[in-house]
Structures are given as structure tokens and as C-alpha cells.
Design a protein around this motif. Structure first.
Motif, PDB file in Angstrom:
ATOM      1  N   ALA A 126      -2.578   0.347   7.351  1.00 18.60           N
ATOM      2  CA  ALA A 126      -2.473   0.065   8.784  1.00 18.60           C
ATOM      3  C   ALA A 126      -2.223  -1.413   9.072  1.00 18.60           C
ATOM      4  CB  ALA A 126      -3.738   0.527   9.505  1.00 18.60           C
ATOM      5  N   ASP A 127      -2.557  -2.300   8.126  1.00 16.72           N
ATOM      6  CA  ASP A 127      -2.384  -3.735   8.361  1.00 16.72           C
ATOM      7  C   ASP A 127      -0.995  -4.233   8.002  1.00 16.72           C
ATOM      8  OD1 ASP A 127      -2.691  -3.365   5.647  1.00 16.72           O
ATOM      9  OD2 ASP A 127      -4.005  -5.101   5.347  1.00 16.72           O
ATOM     10  N   PRO A 151       0.835  -1.210   0.000  1.00 19.55           N
ATOM     11  CA  PRO A 151       0.000   0.000   0.000  1.00 19.55           C
ATOM     12  C   PRO A 151       0.869   1.259   0.000  1.00 19.55           C
ATOM     13  CG  PRO A 151       0.033  -0.997   2.182  1.00 19.55           C
ATOM     14  CD  PRO A 151       0.747  -1.950   1.280  1.00 19.55           C
ATOM     15  N   ILE A 152       0.808   2.012  -1.091  1.00 21.16           N
ATOM     16  CA  ILE A 152       1.611   3.221  -1.254  1.00 21.16           C
ATOM     17  C   ILE A 152       0.667   4.413  -1.427  1.00 21.16           C
ATOM     18  CG2 ILE A 152       3.469   4.329  -2.554  1.00 21.16           C
ATOM     19  CD1 ILE A 152       4.257   1.667  -1.203  1.00 21.16           C
ATOM     20  N   TRP A 153       0.993   5.525  -0.778  1.00 26.90           N
ATOM     21  CA  TRP A 153       0.108   6.692  -0.804  1.00 26.90           C
ATOM     22  C   TRP A 153       0.275   7.452  -2.117  1.00 26.90           C
ATOM     23  CZ3 TRP A 153      -4.232   8.058   0.895  1.00 26.90           C
ATOM     24  CH2 TRP A 153      -4.642   9.387   0.962  1.00 26.90           C
ATOM     25  N   THR A 154      -0.618   7.161  -3.057  1.00 29.00           N
ATOM     26  CA  THR A 154      -0.649   7.789  -4.378  1.00 29.00           C
ATOM     27  C   THR A 154      -2.098   8.127  -4.708  1.00 29.00           C
ATOM     28  OG1 THR A 154      -1.069   5.812  -5.727  1.00 29.00           O
ATOM     29  CG2 THR A 154       1.229   6.193  -5.018  1.00 29.00           C
ATOM     30  N   PRO A 155      -2.357   8.822  -5.814  1.00 30.75           N
ATOM     31  CA  PRO A 155      -3.753   9.129  -6.159  1.00 30.75           C
ATOM     32  C   PRO A 155      -4.608   7.909  -6.494  1.00 30.75           C
ATOM     33  CG  PRO A 155      -2.265  10.632  -7.273  1.00 30.75           C
ATOM     34  CD  PRO A 155      -1.409   9.552  -6.666  1.00 30.75           C
ATOM     35  N   LEU A 156      -4.004   6.767  -6.810  1.00 31.54           N
ATOM     36  CA  LEU A 156      -4.758   5.622  -7.311  1.00 31.54           C
ATOM     37  C   LEU A 156      -5.888   5.200  -6.378  1.00 31.54           C
ATOM     38  CD1 LEU A 156      -5.041   3.428  -9.506  1.00 31.54           C
ATOM     39  CD2 LEU A 156      -3.450   2.031  -8.175  1.00 31.54           C
ATOM     40  N   ASN A 157      -5.605   5.037  -5.098  1.00 27.64           N
ATOM     41  CA  ASN A 157      -6.638   4.596  -4.166  1.00 27.64           C
ATOM     42  C   ASN A 157      -7.640   5.683  -3.799  1.00 27.64           C
ATOM     43  OD1 ASN A 157      -6.173   1.629  -3.178  1.00 27.64           O
ATOM     44  ND2 ASN A 157      -4.142   2.525  -3.415  1.00 27.64           N
ATOM     45  N   PRO A 158      -7.217   6.898  -3.456  1.00 26.58           N
ATOM     46  CA  PRO A 158      -8.196   7.937  -3.105  1.00 26.58           C
ATOM     47  C   PRO A 158      -9.124   8.327  -4.245  1.00 26.58           C
ATOM     48  CG  PRO A 158      -6.020   8.513  -2.277  1.00 26.58           C
ATOM     49  CD  PRO A 158      -5.840   7.336  -3.182  1.00 26.58           C
ATOM     50  N   PHE A 159      -8.682   8.195  -5.485  1.00 24.79           N
ATOM     51  CA  PHE A 159      -9.510   8.598  -6.613  1.00 24.79           C
ATOM     52  C   PHE A 159     -10.262   7.421  -7.221  1.00 24.79           C
ATOM     53  CE2 PHE A 159      -6.989  12.378  -6.228  1.00 24.79           C
ATOM     54  CZ  PHE A 159      -7.816  13.398  -6.675  1.00 24.79           C
ATOM     55  N   GLY A 160     -10.859   6.601  -6.394  1.00 18.63           N
ATOM     56  CA  GLY A 160     -11.757   5.557  -6.874  1.00 18.63           C
ATOM     57  C   GLY A 160     -11.193   4.160  -6.858  1.00 18.63           C
ATOM     58  N   GLY A 161      -9.909   3.977  -6.496  1.00 10.82           N
ATOM     59  CA  GLY A 161      -9.314   2.654  -6.510  1.00 10.82           C
ATOM     60  C   GLY A 161      -9.531   1.864  -5.242  1.00 10.82           C
ATOM     61  N   SER A 162     -10.156   2.477  -4.249  1.00 11.27           N
ATOM     62  CA  SER A 162     -10.390   1.797  -2.977  1.00 11.27           C
ATOM     63  C   SER A 162     -11.736   2.224  -2.417  1.00 11.27           C
ATOM     64  CB  SER A 162      -9.274   2.154  -1.983  1.00 11.27           C
ATOM     65  OG  SER A 162      -9.437   1.472  -0.766  1.00 11.27           O
ATOM     66  N   THR A 163     -12.341   1.360  -1.616  1.00  9.88           N
ATOM     67  CA  THR A 163     -13.583   1.720  -0.943  1.00  9.88           C
ATOM     68  C   THR A 163     -13.272   2.676   0.204  1.00  9.88           C
ATOM     69  OG1 THR A 163     -13.424  -0.144   0.585  1.00  9.88           O
ATOM     70  CG2 THR A 163     -14.604  -0.509  -1.490  1.00  9.88           C
ATOM     71  N   PRO A 164     -14.242   3.509   0.611  1.00  9.30           N
ATOM     72  CA  PRO A 164     -14.006   4.420   1.738  1.00  9.30           C
ATOM     73  C   PRO A 164     -13.582   3.688   3.001  1.00  9.30           C
ATOM     74  CG  PRO A 164     -16.006   5.048   0.564  1.00  9.30           C
ATOM     75  CD  PRO A 164     -15.568   3.735  -0.015  1.00  9.30           C
ATOM     76  N   GLU A 165     -14.118   2.481   3.219  1.00 10.71           N
ATOM     77  CA  GLU A 165     -13.765   1.712   4.413  1.00 10.71           C
ATOM     78  C   GLU A 165     -12.289   1.308   4.382  1.00 10.71           C
ATOM     79  OE1 GLU A 165     -17.963   1.798   3.607  1.00 10.71           O
ATOM     80  OE2 GLU A 165     -16.307   1.011   2.364  1.00 10.71           O
ATOM     81  N   LYS A 166     -11.826   0.856   3.233  1.00 15.47           N
ATOM     82  CA  LYS A 166     -10.426   0.474   3.096  1.00 15.47           C
ATOM     83  C   LYS A 166      -9.510   1.683   3.220  1.00 15.47           C
ATOM     84  CE  LYS A 166     -10.014  -4.030   1.941  1.00 15.47           C
ATOM     85  NZ  LYS A 166      -9.018  -4.970   2.484  1.00 15.47           N
ATOM     86  N   LEU A 167      -9.944   2.789   2.636  1.00 15.84           N
ATOM     87  CA  LEU A 167      -9.116   3.982   2.626  1.00 15.84           C
ATOM     88  C   LEU A 167      -8.906   4.534   4.028  1.00 15.84           C
ATOM     89  CD1 LEU A 167      -7.725   5.568   0.385  1.00 15.84           C
ATOM     90  CD2 LEU A 167      -9.680   7.108   0.343  1.00 15.84           C
ATOM     91  N   ALA A 168      -9.895   4.337   4.886  1.00 17.61           N
ATOM     92  CA  ALA A 168      -9.809   4.868   6.249  1.00 17.61           C
ATOM     93  C   ALA A 168      -8.673   4.250   7.044  1.00 17.61           C
ATOM     94  CB  ALA A 168     -11.134   4.658   6.967  1.00 17.61           C
ATOM     95  N   THR A 169      -8.300   3.025   6.708  1.00 15.16           N
ATOM     96  CA  THR A 169      -7.214   2.339   7.430  1.00 15.16           C
ATOM     97  C   THR A 169      -6.100   1.926   6.465  1.00 15.16           C
ATOM     98  OG1 THR A 169      -8.348   0.210   7.201  1.00 15.16           O
ATOM     99  CG2 THR A 169      -8.788   1.503   9.205  1.00 15.16           C
TER     100      THR A 169
END
Length: 288
Positions: free
Chosen positions: A245-246, A224-242
Motif C-alpha cells: 500500500a505504500d 512488494p510482490i504478492w508471492t508466498p514468501l511474505n504470507p508464509f513467515g517472511g512478514s509480520t502480520p502488521e506489515k502484511l495487512a497493508t
């Protein structure tokens, strides 16, 4: 269709990868140390070079002496691509930006042609660009999404590598981006994870084919790398919140923590490595 190329409707999915300038906190992408000319006067194509891992790779390669062709989707990402280009040029290197969809075989050919026209050669091919669409149920993955994900993530890699190979000489390096999902799986990213598994097989098989030509082929499998891919539709809000963290390190990685893996595989430091995959993933053990 006249050719195997699918353009999704504008309103079907969030546009990816999205603008890095809008992320809070901003990703850390600038190189963390001085260069040592490990890629002096090399020419590299970096796909997805406008933002995220691709931007960090382009910046680090430039610091190490390479000229860069920055390939990206275009549109909303134009400003990010311009910023990456400016960084490369501030490092004293040359850069061009090329916007378009690598899932289109004709565009992939054009990328290589424009790079050769601009720089006269090609030494390193780095494929980072890709997309993902979360679905909690296999039945929710439409044929269009399945084709689009494979087209963006693996078809594009075939097309671009096929176009690049006639220009790659002994000592050249190809670096493909797979993912921890290829090894550990991800229940909400079935189609994406499948493409990343295909990339591992492609990397290993191409390595075997090109070894006699002394062209090395390796991969990087980020966690998991902090890039635009996940925040801009690549992840669900629930996944994005953590997000992140795993991992054993308890956080997502930053792009400039991943880019050195690409540098190592691009330069002479890895001259006895091919068909391998590096795993910058926060300490997760995947035995791959």
C-alpha cells in the motif's frame, strides 16, 4: 561443522517459501501475451521456480521458447513445482524439476550437472530463490538465522554461478534477484536487506569480470510482490495487512508483472546491458 552449511531445526522458523496454492487471492503468474521466440531453443535454470516470481519467469521463458530446469526447496512445494513443470510442457517445451537446498554447495553443483545431462547445454542462469525472517530488533537475529539467510540468498548464488560458468558460452546471460530493500533499506529485515545489497555488488563485480567473455550479468530488484514468501513467515502480520500500500501505485505487484524484466535481460533485446539492475517496484524511486 564439516562444511559451511547450516540446516535449521524444523520448529525454529516457518518453512519457506510455502505453498502458492494456499494464497488468497492467488498470485497472477501466467504470461499475459503470446510469445515471440525470443528465447527459442535456449536452456535456463530458474531457482525458486516452483512459485512466485520464479514460477512466472519459468512460464514466460517457456512461452518464449526455452527449456527449463525448475529448482526449488522441495517437500511442501512439490505440488507447485509440478504445476510449473506442467505449464512449461503445455507450452511445448521441456522441463525438469530439481529439489534441494542451494545453500549446500554439493547440491548447487548437482543442479548444473542434472541440467547439462537433461538438455546438453546452459544459456541462462536465473537466481530467484531466497528467504527472509522479520525481526524488529537487531539483537533478535541469532547467529544461526544470520548464517541461514546469507547461505540461502547469497552463498547459494556464488555456488550455483561457480558451477554454471564452465558451461556458459558467449551470449549467455546471468540474472540475479536483489530487492528494493538493498536500496531503500527495511528496518524489520536487516539480515535479508544486507544479503540483497551483497547481491547488487556481486552482480556488478561479476559483470565486470565476465564482460570480456561476452557473458552478461544483470539483476532485478522487485518491490512488494504478492508471492508466498511474505504470507508464509517472511512478514509480520502488521506489515502484511497493508502489503504494497505504500508504493506510489498503492498495491503489491504480481509475479507476471516482474517476469518480463527477467525476459528482457535474458534475451537479445538487452545485448548492450550488463552490470545493471531493473526496478519493478510500483513506482518507488531508489536511484540505484
Amino acid at each position: 561443522m564439516s562444511k559451511p552449511y547450516f540446516i535449521p531445526p524444523i520448529d525454529e522458523e516457518p518453512r519457506m517459501p510455502g505453498s502458492e496454492a494456499e494464497l488468497d487471492p492467488p498470485p497472477q503468474w501466467e504470461p499475459r501475451y503470446k510469445g515471440s521466440e525470443r528465447l527459442k531453443d535456449k536452456v535456463a535454470i530458474v531457482t525458486g521456480g516452483d512459485s512466485g516470481i520464479g514460477r512466472a519467469v519459468a512460464a514466460l521463458f517457456a512461452r518464449e521458447g526455452a527449456d527449463i530446469a525448475i529448482v526449488y526447496l522441495g517437500g511442501e512445494e512439490d505440488a507447485d513445482a509440478a504445476e510449473t513443470k506442467a505449464f512449461v510442457e503445455n507450452e511445448g517445451r521441456k522441463a525438469i524439476t530439481i529439489a534441494g537446498d542451494l545453500g549446500d554447495v554439493d547440491f548447487a553443483k548437482s543442479v548444473v550437472a542434472q541440467t547439462i545431462d537433461a538438455f546438453g547445454k546452459l544459456d541462462v542462469l536465473v537466481s530467484v530463490a531466497g528467504e527472509q525472517h522479520p525481526d524488529t530488533d537487531l539483537g533478535d537475529i541469532t547467529p544461526e538465522q544470520l548464517l541461514r539467510t546469507f547461505q540461502s540468498n547469497i552463498h547459494s548464488m556464488f555456488y550455483l554461478t561457480q558451477a554454471a560458468l564452465p558451461h556458459l558460452k558467449e551470449g549467455a546471460a546471468i540474472i540475479n534477484t536483489t530487492s528494493i530493500t538493498a536500496y531503500a533499506g527495511e528496518k524489520e529485515l536487516l539480515d535479508y536487506s544486507s544479503t540483497k545489497g551483497a547481491i547488487v555488488a556481486f552482480t556488478r563485480s561479476l559483470s565486470a569480470q565476465l564482460a570480456p567473455k561476452k557473458i552478461r550479468v544483470n539483476g532485478v530488484a522487485p518491490g512488494p510482490i504478492w508471492t508466498p514468501l511474505n504470507p508464509f513467515g517472511g512478514s509480520t502480520p502488521e506489515k502484511l495487512a497493508t502489503f504494497g500500500a505504500d508504493t506510489p501505485m498503492g498495491r503489491p505487484g504480481q509475479p507476471n508483472e516482474v517476469a518480463p524484466s527477467y525476459l528482457f535481460l535474458a534475451c537479445g533485446d538487452s545485448s548492450y546491458m550488463s552490470g545493471q539492475v531493473l526496478h519493478p517496484n510500483g513506482g518507488m524511486i531508489v536511484n540505484g
